[in-house]
Design an enzyme around this catalytic site. Structure first.
Site, short mmCIF file in Angstrom:
data_model
loop_
_atom_site.label_atom_id
_atom_site.label_comp_id
_atom_site.label_asym_id
_atom_site.label_seq_id
_atom_site.Cartn_x
_atom_site.Cartn_y
_atom_site.Cartn_z
N GLU A 1 0.83 -1.20 0.00
CA GLU A 1 0.00 0.00 0.00
C GLU A 1 0.87 1.25 0.00
O GLU A 1 1.85 1.34 0.74
CB GLU A 1 -0.89 0.01 1.24
CG GLU A 1 -1.78 1.23 1.35
CD GLU A 1 -2.69 1.21 2.58
OE1 GLU A 1 -3.60 2.04 2.64
OE2 GLU A 1 -2.48 0.36 3.47
N GLU B 1 -12.66 2.43 4.58
CA GLU B 1 -11.74 2.86 5.62
C GLU B 1 -11.91 4.36 5.86
O GLU B 1 -10.99 5.14 5.70
CB GLU B 1 -10.31 2.52 5.20
CG GLU B 1 -9.33 2.63 6.34
CD GLU B 1 -7.93 2.25 5.95
OE1 GLU B 1 -7.36 1.40 6.65
OE2 GLU B 1 -7.41 2.79 4.96
#
Length: 126
Positions: free
Chosen positions: A2, A103
């Protein structure tokens, strides 16, 4: 792998989609396994000023997971400037059929109401 965003994570060495893909490719080349993949977090990438359409078009084939939050503020879709209808449609057209993680900060309302942006039929459990 990520990519975080530079404003919120200035010490992170991976703060762009191309850098994350560079790491994915290096790990796969070193191991020969091919199982290192990109975690495409649209919030972080937008905070970095990346062109999300280009990221989707170039890297969906190396993506294992997508996460979303709106920008600015890391709120639910519809609380910021990102066009999630268009982004999610583009992901689908690019061949992504995996999970999309939410998220984001739900805000002041109860958590269940933070899903109001999602069409009702899609909120039902399978």
């Amino acid at each position: 792998i990520e990519a975080l965003n530079a404003p919120e994570s200035p010490k992170c060495p991976i703060v762009s989609a191309p850098k994350a893909i560079e790491v994915v490719d290096a790990v796969n080349a070193a191991t020969g396994l091919g199982n290192a993949k990109f975690l495409m977090d649209l919030y972080h990438l937008s905070m970095n000023g990346e062109d999300l359409d280009e990221v989707i078009d170039r890297y969906t084939d190396k993506t294992a997971h997508v996460q979303i939050a709106d920008n600015p503020g890391r709120g639910a879709p519809g609380t910021g400037e990102l066009d999630f209808d268009a982004l999610l449609d583009r992901l689908k057209k690019a061949g992504y059929d995996g999970w999309i993680g939410l998220e984001y900060k739900p805000g002041e309302a109860p958590s269940a109401s933070s899903f109001a942006w999602l069409p009702a039929p899609l909120r039902a459990a399978p």
